[in-house]
Design a protein around this motif. Sequence first.
Motif, PDB file in Angstrom:
ATOM      1  N   LEU A  28       0.836  -1.205   0.000  1.00  0.00           N
ATOM      2  CA  LEU A  28       0.000   0.000   0.000  1.00  0.00           C
ATOM      3  C   LEU A  28       0.869   1.252   0.000  1.00  0.00           C
ATOM      4  CD1 LEU A  28      -2.769  -0.982   2.583  1.00  0.00           C
ATOM      5  CD2 LEU A  28      -3.077  -0.686   0.113  1.00  0.00           C
ATOM      6  N   ARG A  29       1.894   1.236   0.828  1.00  0.00           N
ATOM      7  CA  ARG A  29       2.798   2.395   0.896  1.00  0.00           C
ATOM      8  C   ARG A  29       3.519   2.603  -0.433  1.00  0.00           C
ATOM      9  NH1 ARG A  29       3.861  -0.354   6.101  1.00  0.00           N
ATOM     10  NH2 ARG A  29       2.844   0.875   7.761  1.00  0.00           N
ATOM     11  N   GLN A  30       3.961   1.506  -1.044  1.00  0.00           N
ATOM     12  CA  GLN A  30       4.658   1.602  -2.318  1.00  0.00           C
ATOM     13  C   GLN A  30       3.754   2.123  -3.429  1.00  0.00           C
ATOM     14  OE1 GLN A  30       6.097  -2.400  -2.821  1.00  0.00           O
ATOM     15  NE2 GLN A  30       7.540  -2.248  -1.106  1.00  0.00           N
ATOM     16  N   SER A  31       2.450   1.897  -3.283  1.00  0.00           N
ATOM     17  CA  SER A  31       1.502   2.359  -4.303  1.00  0.00           C
ATOM     18  C   SER A  31       1.083   3.811  -4.089  1.00  0.00           C
ATOM     19  CB  SER A  31       0.265   1.460  -4.320  1.00  0.00           C
ATOM     20  OG  SER A  31      -0.493   1.627  -3.127  1.00  0.00           O
ATOM     21  N   GLY A  32       1.648   4.446  -3.065  1.00  0.00           N
ATOM     22  CA  GLY A  32       1.378   5.865  -2.868  1.00  0.00           C
ATOM     23  C   GLY A  32       0.449   6.215  -1.722  1.00  0.00           C
ATOM     24  N   GLN A  33      -0.001   5.217  -0.971  1.00  0.00           N
ATOM     25  CA  GLN A  33      -0.880   5.498   0.165  1.00  0.00           C
ATOM     26  C   GLN A  33      -0.062   6.082   1.313  1.00  0.00           C
ATOM     27  OE1 GLN A  33      -4.304   4.817  -0.327  1.00  0.00           O
ATOM     28  NE2 GLN A  33      -3.438   4.456  -2.366  1.00  0.00           N
TER      29      GLN A  33
ATOM     30  N   VAL B 215      -3.101   4.145   5.277  1.00  0.00           N
ATOM     31  CA  VAL B 215      -2.736   2.793   5.695  1.00  0.00           C
ATOM     32  C   VAL B 215      -3.407   2.463   7.024  1.00  0.00           C
ATOM     33  CG1 VAL B 215      -0.836   1.302   6.439  1.00  0.00           C
ATOM     34  CG2 VAL B 215      -0.567   2.763   4.422  1.00  0.00           C
ATOM     35  N   VAL B 216      -3.395   3.400   7.956  1.00  0.00           N
ATOM     36  CA  VAL B 216      -4.035   3.184   9.256  1.00  0.00           C
ATOM     37  C   VAL B 216      -5.541   2.989   9.092  1.00  0.00           C
ATOM     38  CG1 VAL B 216      -4.609   4.297  11.451  1.00  0.00           C
ATOM     39  CG2 VAL B 216      -2.269   4.374  10.593  1.00  0.00           C
ATOM     40  N   GLU B 217      -6.151   3.760   8.215  1.00  0.00           N
ATOM     41  CA  GLU B 217      -7.593   3.611   7.977  1.00  0.00           C
ATOM     42  C   GLU B 217      -7.904   2.247   7.391  1.00  0.00           C
ATOM     43  OE1 GLU B 217     -11.435   3.472   6.316  1.00  0.00           O
ATOM     44  OE2 GLU B 217      -9.617   3.362   5.078  1.00  0.00           O
ATOM     45  N   TRP B 218      -7.055   1.772   6.500  1.00  0.00           N
ATOM     46  CA  TRP B 218      -7.190   0.438   5.906  1.00  0.00           C
ATOM     47  C   TRP B 218      -7.160  -0.631   6.995  1.00  0.00           C
ATOM     48  CZ3 TRP B 218      -7.383  -1.989   0.995  1.00  0.00           C
ATOM     49  CH2 TRP B 218      -6.947  -3.312   0.953  1.00  0.00           C
ATOM     50  N   ILE B 219      -6.139  -0.543   7.857  1.00  0.00           N
ATOM     51  CA  ILE B 219      -5.995  -1.521   8.937  1.00  0.00           C
ATOM     52  C   ILE B 219      -7.225  -1.513   9.840  1.00  0.00           C
ATOM     53  CG2 ILE B 219      -4.664  -2.126  11.000  1.00  0.00           C
ATOM     54  CD1 ILE B 219      -2.234  -0.807   9.604  1.00  0.00           C
ATOM     55  N   SER B 220      -7.620  -0.336  10.278  1.00  0.00           N
ATOM     56  CA  SER B 220      -8.747  -0.210  11.207  1.00  0.00           C
ATOM     57  C   SER B 220     -10.033  -0.747  10.598  1.00  0.00           C
ATOM     58  CB  SER B 220      -8.922   1.256  11.603  1.00  0.00           C
ATOM     59  OG  SER B 220      -9.992   1.413  12.502  1.00  0.00           O
TER      60      SER B 220
END
Length: 212
Positions: free
Chosen positions: A119-124, A129-134
């Motif tokens: 996700l980070r590599q794709s520009g997030q 990323v935290v919202e995704w996890i939550s």
Amino acid sequence: MDLFTYYRSTSSYRVRIALALKGLDYQALPVNLIAPSGGEHRQAAYLALNPQGRVPTLRTDDGALLIQSPAIIEYLEERYPQVPLLPDDLVARAQVRAVAAVIGCDVHPLHNVSVLNRLRQSGQDEAQVVEWISHWISQGLATVEQLIGDSGFCFGEWPCVADVYLIAQLYAAERFNVSVEAYPKICRVAALAAEHPAFIKAHPANQPDTPK
């Protein structure tokens, strides 16, 4: 038995809980996932044991190498049935396995470090990323809350495979600051596990590779 493990790996935590609940002795062999060299799991010596380069790996008493926590836990259940982690009733077994699958198949993979790095590599950014996890942890726990029983551990007086998966997942929720206050049944199970010797022994805070 030898367990190649990492103290805060959710999958390793599951296997440690299962081993502790069954009262099985094993040697913990820590695999540092964040070593300066890029992680010991990426080195040839470990890849020779586990081609996927992930933890846990269990080396059995007879030298067999087992990977993937669901397969390892099923092996332990079949090889050492004296302290069962699955009920006798077939429908009840399916219900326990369903809770484990919600966590193991639908929640945990979506916040695995490899996914988060992608996700980070794709520009997030980190907020995304935290919202995704939550989102995924909360959605999974909301489902589990509806599936487990109203007293005791997930499905009664004794811990089972569902508890093994749930308690490990709650550690991840805590790591990522995901609140579980909206889930009273889950909070009940967590409180019971916090006082149970097997869960205490398996906790990431009590491992040989836990940072001081």
